[in-house]
Motif scaffolding. Structure first.
Motif, PDB file in Angstrom:
ATOM      1  N   TYR A  12       0.873  -1.175   0.000  1.00  0.00           N
ATOM      2  CA  TYR A  12       0.000   0.000   0.000  1.00  0.00           C
ATOM      3  C   TYR A  12       0.911   1.226   0.000  1.00  0.00           C
ATOM      4  O   TYR A  12       1.777   1.355   0.878  1.00  0.00           O
ATOM      5  CB  TYR A  12      -0.893   0.006   1.237  1.00  0.00           C
ATOM      6  CG  TYR A  12      -1.786  -1.208   1.354  1.00  0.00           C
ATOM      7  CD1 TYR A  12      -3.083  -1.185   0.836  1.00  0.00           C
ATOM      8  CD2 TYR A  12      -1.342  -2.367   1.976  1.00  0.00           C
ATOM      9  CE1 TYR A  12      -3.905  -2.291   0.941  1.00  0.00           C
ATOM     10  CE2 TYR A  12      -2.159  -3.482   2.083  1.00  0.00           C
ATOM     11  CZ  TYR A  12      -3.441  -3.442   1.561  1.00  0.00           C
ATOM     12  OH  TYR A  12      -4.255  -4.541   1.663  1.00  0.00           O
ATOM     13  N   GLU A  46      -8.942  -1.398   4.632  1.00  0.00           N
ATOM     14  CA  GLU A  46      -8.848  -2.849   4.745  1.00  0.00           C
ATOM     15  C   GLU A  46      -7.763  -3.308   5.723  1.00  0.00           C
ATOM     16  O   GLU A  46      -7.654  -4.495   6.020  1.00  0.00           O
ATOM     17  CB  GLU A  46      -8.606  -3.478   3.379  1.00  0.00           C
ATOM     18  CG  GLU A  46      -7.341  -3.037   2.679  1.00  0.00           C
ATOM     19  CD  GLU A  46      -7.323  -3.517   1.235  1.00  0.00           C
ATOM     20  OE1 GLU A  46      -6.891  -4.657   1.021  1.00  0.00           O
ATOM     21  OE2 GLU A  46      -7.742  -2.757   0.346  1.00  0.00           O
ATOM     22  N   ASP A  50     -10.551  -2.608  10.859  1.00  0.00           N
ATOM     23  CA  ASP A  50     -11.396  -3.704  10.409  1.00  0.00           C
ATOM     24  C   ASP A  50     -11.221  -4.883  11.364  1.00  0.00           C
ATOM     25  O   ASP A  50     -10.182  -5.548  11.366  1.00  0.00           O
ATOM     26  CB  ASP A  50     -11.012  -4.115   8.987  1.00  0.00           C
ATOM     27  CG  ASP A  50     -11.924  -5.201   8.417  1.00  0.00           C
ATOM     28  OD1 ASP A  50     -12.756  -5.739   9.174  1.00  0.00           O
ATOM     29  OD2 ASP A  50     -11.799  -5.508   7.219  1.00  0.00           O
ATOM     30  N   ASN A  53      -9.721  -8.349  10.618  1.00  0.00           N
ATOM     31  CA  ASN A  53      -8.289  -8.555  10.436  1.00  0.00           C
ATOM     32  C   ASN A  53      -7.634  -9.253  11.617  1.00  0.00           C
ATOM     33  O   ASN A  53      -6.506  -9.745  11.494  1.00  0.00           O
ATOM     34  CB  ASN A  53      -7.583  -7.216  10.199  1.00  0.00           C
ATOM     35  CG  ASN A  53      -7.771  -6.714   8.781  1.00  0.00           C
ATOM     36  OD1 ASN A  53      -7.940  -7.500   7.852  1.00  0.00           O
ATOM     37  ND2 ASN A  53      -7.749  -5.409   8.614  1.00  0.00           N
ATOM     38  N   SER A 109      -4.702  -4.067  12.701  1.00  0.00           N
ATOM     39  CA  SER A 109      -3.602  -4.615  11.926  1.00  0.00           C
ATOM     40  C   SER A 109      -2.393  -3.722  12.103  1.00  0.00           C
ATOM     41  O   SER A 109      -2.513  -2.516  12.278  1.00  0.00           O
ATOM     42  CB  SER A 109      -3.984  -4.703  10.444  1.00  0.00           C
ATOM     43  OG  SER A 109      -2.905  -5.229   9.706  1.00  0.00           O
TER      44      SER A 109
END
Length: 353
Positions: A12, A46, A50, A53, A109
């Motif tokens: 990312y 994401e 979340d 995760n 995460s």
């Protein structure tokens, strides 16, 4: 089969970070990885926030990498391990220690985020070092040098697997006669042995009883390997200290620490012993992190979540954390520091809490 610490399949990246020289260098290390453009390294739906995760906690650490630019570049005073906390070159970690505080800020995460504007960050650090001048008053951080912690929110030994950020920092401090870099690590990266730090970088190996570490320090280097590496790092020109951290109270904790300290004494060379110093830090936990950990590693929580002997305490940064009861902790600090003095009499303790 041993799972690799990093097997990056998705990166990312903020556009500017991906286009930078450091970003291109990192992308070149994983040419087959999918590159996902993101507006901000802090806001990746994401990854952050979340709850699903949690079930993929370790897999995300293995497969995901984030590239961003650090927007706020500032050096903060410290006074415990270091005189100053340098602006981070990264955030997050590929390892998975159950008590790690960084996920408390990042949601569900916590993969590594590399800041690609490292040249800008290190220019700031160089200016800060120059402004300080010589250190004229010894303190617990160091008697003669200003000490800058490089890895407050990451593990620099792991970061060095990803980019040249950490090596550039070690190079900077090698040329800085009034300052030292410092970072704690739970990973033995032997590539660092070729960097020629000339005594201007302090590596602090985090140590704890091996049987506890098997439950709490997932994906880290084995304890015996960390201890054995101390001699090699001293020989390579690093100053090497130890973090006895976190101290986790179990029914056999003092016996376990006696065994660990005896191993340290047996393994370390005379040269390593002569320059050794330690920090002692008892466990701090956090209720939101406890809830997250229950979703991926409840066995670890059985060791570090012990309401019967813990109490709530507000930390210096304003966060509400869980620590051992004051009376129990005071007694534990006294017992462990006495044990260190008995087995490692050559090892001063900079601080214990």
């Amino acid at each position: 089969m041993i799972t690799p610490l990093l097997d990056v399949t998705r990166i990312y990246a903020e556009p500017a970070a991906a286009a930078s020289a450091r970003g291109l260098e990192i992308l070149g290390r994983w040419p087959d990885a999918e590159v996902v453009p993101v507006e901000s390294h802090w806001r990746i739906p994401e990854l952050h926030g979340d709850e699903a995760n949690v079930r993929r906690w370790v897999r995300i650490k293995t497969e995901a990498l984030v590239l961003g630019e650090k927007k706020s570049i500032a050096t903060r005073p410290n006074g415990r391990s270091a005189d100053f906390i340098a602006p981070s070159l990264s955030n997050g970690c590929a390892m998975a220690c159950v008590y790690c505080y960084v996920p408390r800020r990042k949601g569900y995460s916590n993969p590594v985020t590399v800041f690609t504007n490292s040249d800008q960050i290190l220019r700031h650090v160089a200016r800060h070092i120059h402004k300080q001048g010589e250190k004229t008053m010894p303190n617990q951080c160091d008697p003669a040098a200003w000490v800058y912690d490089l890895g407050e929110n990451s593990d620099c030994s792991v970061d060095a697997l990803i980019s040249e950020n950490v090596r550039d920092a070690v190079d900077l401090f090698r040329m800085s006669p009034t300052a030292k870099a410092s970072f704690a690590t739970k990973y033995v990266n032997r590539d660092l042995l070729d960097w020629d730090p000339r005594g201007r970088t302090r590596v602090r190996f985090s140590l704890m009883p091996a049987e506890v570490a098997k439950v709490t320090d997932l994906r880290t280097t084995r304890m015996s390997e960390r201890i054995a590496a101390i001699n090699d790092f001293v020989e390579a020109g690093y100053e090497v200290h130890v973090n006895f951290s976190p101290v986790i109270i179990t029914p056999t904790w003092l016996d376990d620490w006696r065994a660990l300290l005896t191993e340290v004494d047996d393994v370390l060379s005379d040269a390593a012993k002569q320059q050794l110093a330690a920090e002692v830090i008892f466990l701090t936990h956090n209720e939101p992190l406890h809830e997250v950990n229950l979703g991926w590693h409840p066995t670890g929580e059985s060791l570090i979540w012990q309401p019967g002997i813990q109490e709530t305490k507000r930390s210096q940064n304003g966060a509400e954390n869980i620590r051992y009861r004051y009376d129990l902790k005071q007694r534990g600090v006294a017992e462990l520091t006495a044990l260190i003095a008995e087995i490692l009499p050559y090892c001063p303790i900079r601080y214990a809490f």
